[in-house]
Motif scaffolding. Structure first.
Motif, PDB file in Angstrom:
ATOM      1  N   ALA A 123     -10.294  -7.227 -17.331  1.00  0.00           N
ATOM      2  CA  ALA A 123     -11.515  -6.495 -16.966  1.00  0.00           C
ATOM      3  C   ALA A 123     -11.187  -5.360 -16.004  1.00  0.00           C
ATOM      4  O   ALA A 123     -11.786  -4.288 -16.072  1.00  0.00           O
ATOM      5  N   ASP A 124     -10.205  -5.597 -15.123  1.00  0.00           N
ATOM      6  CA  ASP A 124      -9.783  -4.575 -14.173  1.00  0.00           C
ATOM      7  C   ASP A 124      -8.294  -4.306 -14.388  1.00  0.00           C
ATOM      8  O   ASP A 124      -7.440  -4.963 -13.776  1.00  0.00           O
ATOM      9  N   PRO A 125      -7.962  -3.366 -15.270  1.00  0.00           N
ATOM     10  CA  PRO A 125      -6.544  -3.121 -15.573  1.00  0.00           C
ATOM     11  C   PRO A 125      -5.738  -2.670 -14.363  1.00  0.00           C
ATOM     12  O   PRO A 125      -4.555  -2.976 -14.267  1.00  0.00           O
ATOM     13  N   TYR A 126      -6.380  -1.961 -13.421  1.00  0.00           N
ATOM     14  CA  TYR A 126      -5.653  -1.502 -12.232  1.00  0.00           C
ATOM     15  C   TYR A 126      -5.042  -2.702 -11.500  1.00  0.00           C
ATOM     16  O   TYR A 126      -3.855  -2.710 -11.181  1.00  0.00           O
ATOM     17  N   VAL A 127      -5.847  -3.727 -11.264  1.00  0.00           N
ATOM     18  CA  VAL A 127      -5.372  -4.913 -10.549  1.00  0.00           C
ATOM     19  C   VAL A 127      -4.279  -5.612 -11.352  1.00  0.00           C
ATOM     20  O   VAL A 127      -3.253  -6.019 -10.808  1.00  0.00           O
ATOM     21  N   SER A 128      -4.488  -5.743 -12.644  1.00  0.00           N
ATOM     22  CA  SER A 128      -3.514  -6.416 -13.495  1.00  0.00           C
ATOM     23  C   SER A 128      -2.175  -5.672 -13.506  1.00  0.00           C
ATOM     24  O   SER A 128      -1.117  -6.282 -13.364  1.00  0.00           O
ATOM     25  N   TYR A 129      -2.230  -4.359 -13.664  1.00  0.00           N
ATOM     26  CA  TYR A 129      -1.000  -3.557 -13.670  1.00  0.00           C
ATOM     27  C   TYR A 129      -0.313  -3.578 -12.302  1.00  0.00           C
ATOM     28  O   TYR A 129       0.918  -3.654 -12.225  1.00  0.00           O
ATOM     29  N   MET A 130      -1.095  -3.507 -11.248  1.00  0.00           N
ATOM     30  CA  MET A 130      -0.504  -3.569  -9.901  1.00  0.00           C
ATOM     31  C   MET A 130       0.212  -4.904  -9.705  1.00  0.00           C
ATOM     32  O   MET A 130       1.337  -4.947  -9.202  1.00  0.00           O
ATOM     33  N   ARG A 131      -0.438  -5.969 -10.096  1.00  0.00           N
ATOM     34  CA  ARG A 131       0.165  -7.296  -9.959  1.00  0.00           C
ATOM     35  C   ARG A 131       1.475  -7.373 -10.741  1.00  0.00           C
ATOM     36  O   ARG A 131       2.469  -7.911 -10.262  1.00  0.00           O
ATOM     37  N   ARG A 132       1.486  -6.817 -11.947  1.00  0.00           N
ATOM     38  CA  ARG A 132       2.689  -6.823 -12.778  1.00  0.00           C
ATOM     39  C   ARG A 132       3.841  -6.094 -12.081  1.00  0.00           C
ATOM     40  O   ARG A 132       4.958  -6.602 -11.990  1.00  0.00           O
ATOM     41  N   LEU A 133       3.566  -4.889 -11.574  1.00  0.00           N
ATOM     42  CA  LEU A 133       4.634  -4.107 -10.947  1.00  0.00           C
ATOM     43  C   LEU A 133       5.077  -4.696  -9.616  1.00  0.00           C
ATOM     44  O   LEU A 133       6.275  -4.739  -9.316  1.00  0.00           O
ATOM     45  N   LEU A 134       4.131  -5.153  -8.819  1.00  0.00           N
ATOM     46  CA  LEU A 134       4.505  -5.761  -7.540  1.00  0.00           C
ATOM     47  C   LEU A 134       5.326  -7.025  -7.782  1.00  0.00           C
ATOM     48  O   LEU A 134       6.276  -7.308  -7.050  1.00  0.00           O
ATOM     49  N   GLY A 135       4.973  -7.764  -8.819  1.00  0.00           N
ATOM     50  CA  GLY A 135       5.736  -8.960  -9.176  1.00  0.00           C
ATOM     51  C   GLY A 135       7.152  -8.636  -9.627  1.00  0.00           C
ATOM     52  O   GLY A 135       8.062  -9.441  -9.448  1.00  0.00           O
ATOM     53  N   LYS A 136       7.340  -7.469 -10.214  1.00  0.00           N
ATOM     54  CA  LYS A 136       8.677  -7.032 -10.623  1.00  0.00           C
ATOM     55  C   LYS A 136       9.475  -6.478  -9.446  1.00  0.00           C
ATOM     56  O   LYS A 136      10.651  -6.156  -9.596  1.00  0.00           O
ATOM     57  N   GLY A 137       8.809  -6.334  -8.284  1.00  0.00           N
ATOM     58  CA  GLY A 137       9.519  -5.900  -7.091  1.00  0.00           C
ATOM     59  C   GLY A 137       9.432  -4.423  -6.785  1.00  0.00           C
ATOM     60  O   GLY A 137      10.171  -3.920  -5.947  1.00  0.00           O
ATOM     61  N   TYR A 138       8.526  -3.720  -7.441  1.00  0.00           N
ATOM     62  CA  TYR A 138       8.341  -2.315  -7.102  1.00  0.00           C
ATOM     63  C   TYR A 138       7.537  -2.234  -5.810  1.00  0.00           C
ATOM     64  O   TYR A 138       6.684  -3.075  -5.536  1.00  0.00           O
ATOM     65  N   SER A 139       7.789  -1.208  -5.035  1.00  0.00           N
ATOM     66  CA  SER A 139       7.054  -1.031  -3.782  1.00  0.00           C
ATOM     67  C   SER A 139       5.589  -0.758  -4.084  1.00  0.00           C
ATOM     68  O   SER A 139       5.230  -0.356  -5.197  1.00  0.00           O
ATOM     69  N   HIS A 140       4.761  -0.961  -3.089  1.00  0.00           N
ATOM     70  CA  HIS A 140       3.329  -0.716  -3.268  1.00  0.00           C
ATOM     71  C   HIS A 140       3.091   0.751  -3.628  1.00  0.00           C
ATOM     72  O   HIS A 140       2.279   1.074  -4.502  1.00  0.00           O
ATOM     73  N   GLU A 141       3.809   1.645  -2.972  1.00  0.00           N
ATOM     74  CA  GLU A 141       3.627   3.080  -3.219  1.00  0.00           C
ATOM     75  C   GLU A 141       4.019   3.460  -4.645  1.00  0.00           C
ATOM     76  O   GLU A 141       3.288   4.164  -5.339  1.00  0.00           O
ATOM     77  N   VAL A 142       5.174   2.996  -5.109  1.00  0.00           N
ATOM     78  CA  VAL A 142       5.616   3.295  -6.476  1.00  0.00           C
ATOM     79  C   VAL A 142       4.636   2.680  -7.472  1.00  0.00           C
ATOM     80  O   VAL A 142       4.239   3.324  -8.447  1.00  0.00           O
TER      81      VAL A 142
END
Length: 158
Positions: A123-142
């Motif tokens: 429903a909220d792709p922004y949150v889902s995508y952020m969770r995916r990238l943060l889980g992979k270890g990307y910085s919050h800014e990236v």
């Protein structure tokens, strides 16, 4: 004072050599594997000291190999650093290996690629995508920049 018998020293060195022939290992990982194989702390320390002295194991060589492999696998800098620290690699060694990490722009491109690999039906792709990238270890800014740009492109193409 050397109290480790020659026979046990050879056995420890054979095990370290066998482990090193499979892949690079950190000092801590080598220590743990030797302990699981039943060697005493004194035998382990003697073997690790020898292996370090002759270059059979090296935390820096391990870190460089680990970083290259995980960058290639799409891991972000923060996750790689966290895992290296868990493997007992000193922060000064990690700092000496900075040139192995992806540049900020390469990391951004890698984050975008990670987003393109799988679609999102949340429903909220922004949150889902952020969770995916943060889980992979990307910085919050990236992560924030990549998700923002990816969603902008996706909406522009819709």
């Amino acid at each position: 004072m050397q109290t480790v018998s020659l026979k046990r020293h050879i056995a420890v060195m054979d095990k370290i050599t066998a482990l090193s022939n499979v892949r690079e290992r950190s000092r801590k990982e080598t220590r743990e594997r030797l302990a699981r194989s039943g060697f005493s702390e004194e035998e382990i320390q003697d073997g690790i000291d020898t292996a370090l002295r002759v270059g059979l194991i090296s935390d820096e060589r391990y870190a460089r190999s680990f970083i290259r492999g995980k960058v290639h696998a799409g891991w972000g800098r923060e996750r790689i650093i966290r895992r290296l620290e868990e493997c007992g690699v000193d922060s000064s060694v990690i700092s000496a290996c900075q040139n192995e990490f992806a540049s900020p722009e390469e990391e951004y491109e890698s984050a975008l690629y990670e987003l393109e690999k799988r679609s999102c039906h949340a429903a909220d792709p922004y949150v889902s995508y952020m969770r995916r990238l943060l889980g992979k270890g990307y910085s919050h800014e990236v992560s924030r920049r990549a998700v923002h740009d990816y969603l902008s492109r996706s909406r522009g193409n819709a």
